[in-house]
Scaffold this motif. Structure first.
Motif, PDB file in Angstrom:
ATOM      1  N   LEU A  17     -34.389  -0.969 -10.719  1.00 29.57           N
ATOM      2  CA  LEU A  17     -33.792  -1.868 -11.705  1.00 29.57           C
ATOM      3  C   LEU A  17     -34.397  -3.265 -11.602  1.00 29.57           C
ATOM      4  O   LEU A  17     -34.639  -3.925 -12.616  1.00 29.57           O
ATOM      5  CB  LEU A  17     -32.281  -1.938 -11.510  1.00 29.57           C
ATOM      6  N   SER A  18     -34.653  -3.712 -10.395  1.00 34.38           N
ATOM      7  CA  SER A  18     -35.240  -5.031 -10.212  1.00 34.38           C
ATOM      8  C   SER A  18     -36.668  -5.087 -10.745  1.00 34.38           C
ATOM      9  O   SER A  18     -37.096  -6.108 -11.294  1.00 34.38           O
ATOM     10  CB  SER A  18     -35.233  -5.409  -8.728  1.00 34.38           C
ATOM     11  N   LEU A  19     -37.408  -4.007 -10.584  1.00 39.18           N
ATOM     12  CA  LEU A  19     -38.773  -3.977 -11.116  1.00 39.18           C
ATOM     13  C   LEU A  19     -38.787  -4.040 -12.639  1.00 39.18           C
ATOM     14  O   LEU A  19     -39.726  -4.570 -13.238  1.00 39.18           O
ATOM     15  CB  LEU A  19     -39.507  -2.738 -10.617  1.00 39.18           C
ATOM     16  N   LEU A  20     -37.734  -3.513 -13.267  1.00 36.05           N
ATOM     17  CA  LEU A  20     -37.660  -3.575 -14.721  1.00 36.05           C
ATOM     18  C   LEU A  20     -37.481  -5.011 -15.214  1.00 36.05           C
ATOM     19  O   LEU A  20     -37.861  -5.328 -16.336  1.00 36.05           O
ATOM     20  CB  LEU A  20     -36.503  -2.702 -15.226  1.00 36.05           C
ATOM     21  N   THR A  21     -36.914  -5.880 -14.391  1.00 39.00           N
ATOM     22  CA  THR A  21     -36.730  -7.261 -14.819  1.00 39.00           C
ATOM     23  C   THR A  21     -38.037  -8.048 -14.813  1.00 39.00           C
ATOM     24  O   THR A  21     -38.079  -9.169 -15.321  1.00 39.00           O
ATOM     25  CB  THR A  21     -35.702  -7.993 -13.934  1.00 39.00           C
ATOM     26  N   SER A  22     -39.100  -7.485 -14.272  1.00 37.49           N
ATOM     27  CA  SER A  22     -40.389  -8.194 -14.296  1.00 37.49           C
ATOM     28  C   SER A  22     -40.863  -8.400 -15.731  1.00 37.49           C
ATOM     29  O   SER A  22     -41.626  -9.344 -15.999  1.00 37.49           O
ATOM     30  CB  SER A  22     -41.431  -7.429 -13.492  1.00 37.49           C
ATOM     31  N   ILE A  46     -33.432  -6.096 -22.137  1.00 30.35           N
ATOM     32  CA  ILE A  46     -33.310  -6.936 -20.939  1.00 30.35           C
ATOM     33  C   ILE A  46     -31.844  -7.118 -20.571  1.00 30.35           C
ATOM     34  O   ILE A  46     -31.471  -7.070 -19.393  1.00 30.35           O
ATOM     35  CB  ILE A  46     -34.005  -8.302 -21.156  1.00 30.35           C
ATOM     36  N   ALA A  47     -30.983  -7.321 -21.568  1.00 34.68           N
ATOM     37  CA  ALA A  47     -29.551  -7.469 -21.302  1.00 34.68           C
ATOM     38  C   ALA A  47     -28.983  -6.194 -20.678  1.00 34.68           C
ATOM     39  O   ALA A  47     -28.147  -6.256 -19.764  1.00 34.68           O
ATOM     40  CB  ALA A  47     -28.807  -7.812 -22.590  1.00 34.68           C
ATOM     41  N   LEU A  48     -29.433  -5.033 -21.141  1.00 30.54           N
ATOM     42  CA  LEU A  48     -28.973  -3.773 -20.559  1.00 30.54           C
ATOM     43  C   LEU A  48     -29.445  -3.604 -19.119  1.00 30.54           C
ATOM     44  O   LEU A  48     -28.689  -3.127 -18.263  1.00 30.54           O
ATOM     45  CB  LEU A  48     -29.451  -2.592 -21.415  1.00 30.54           C
ATOM     46  N   VAL A  49     -30.667  -4.001 -18.833  1.00 32.95           N
ATOM     47  CA  VAL A  49     -31.181  -3.905 -17.462  1.00 32.95           C
ATOM     48  C   VAL A  49     -30.399  -4.825 -16.539  1.00 32.95           C
ATOM     49  O   VAL A  49     -29.969  -4.426 -15.452  1.00 32.95           O
ATOM     50  CB  VAL A  49     -32.694  -4.241 -17.421  1.00 32.95           C
ATOM     51  N   ILE A  50     -30.174  -6.054 -16.961  1.00 34.53           N
ATOM     52  CA  ILE A  50     -29.438  -7.002 -16.124  1.00 34.53           C
ATOM     53  C   ILE A  50     -27.995  -6.549 -15.939  1.00 34.53           C
ATOM     54  O   ILE A  50     -27.451  -6.623 -14.832  1.00 34.53           O
ATOM     55  CB  ILE A  50     -29.530  -8.421 -16.722  1.00 34.53           C
ATOM     56  N   SER A  51     -27.380  -6.033 -16.991  1.00 31.46           N
ATOM     57  CA  SER A  51     -26.011  -5.533 -16.831  1.00 31.46           C
ATOM     58  C   SER A  51     -25.983  -4.304 -15.927  1.00 31.46           C
ATOM     59  O   SER A  51     -25.025  -4.099 -15.179  1.00 31.46           O
ATOM     60  CB  SER A  51     -25.382  -5.222 -18.188  1.00 31.46           C
ATOM     61  N   GLY A  52     -27.026  -3.501 -15.948  1.00 26.15           N
ATOM     62  CA  GLY A  52     -27.112  -2.364 -15.035  1.00 26.15           C
ATOM     63  C   GLY A  52     -27.184  -2.799 -13.590  1.00 26.15           C
ATOM     64  O   GLY A  52     -26.556  -2.206 -12.712  1.00 26.15           O
TER      65      GLY A  52
END
Length: 79
Positions: A17-22, A46-52
């Motif tokens: 999940l953290s790698l997706l925020t790159s 991006i909002a979905l990744v951060i909420s995940g």
């Protein structure tokens, strides 16, 4: 070495999940230096990744639950 240390503190799902925020850093670079705005769907993703990440970190760690269950079984076995 950095990823190995990260995995000792957390688990692989959070790493992914953290790698997706790159992608957020890429978008910020595009906005600031190139003047290119991503589409609206990108911000939704991006909002979905951060909420995940937030939802994942709110719950207890599955590693701790597995370890405690294993220790309980070992204690019962050795009694």
């Amino acid at each position: 070495a950095g990823l190995a240390f990260f995995l000792t503190l957390s688990d692989a799902a959070l790493l992914q999940l953290s790698l997706l925020t790159s992608d957020l850093y890429t978008a910020l670079f595009s906005i600031i230096y190139q003047g290119i705005l991503p589409r609206t769907l990108f911000w939704v993703a991006i909002a979905l990744v951060i909420s995940g990440i937030v939802v994942y970190e709110i719950g207890p760690s599955p590693i701790v639950e597995i370890a405690s269950a294993t220790n309980d079984k070992n204690e019962e076995y050795y009694k």
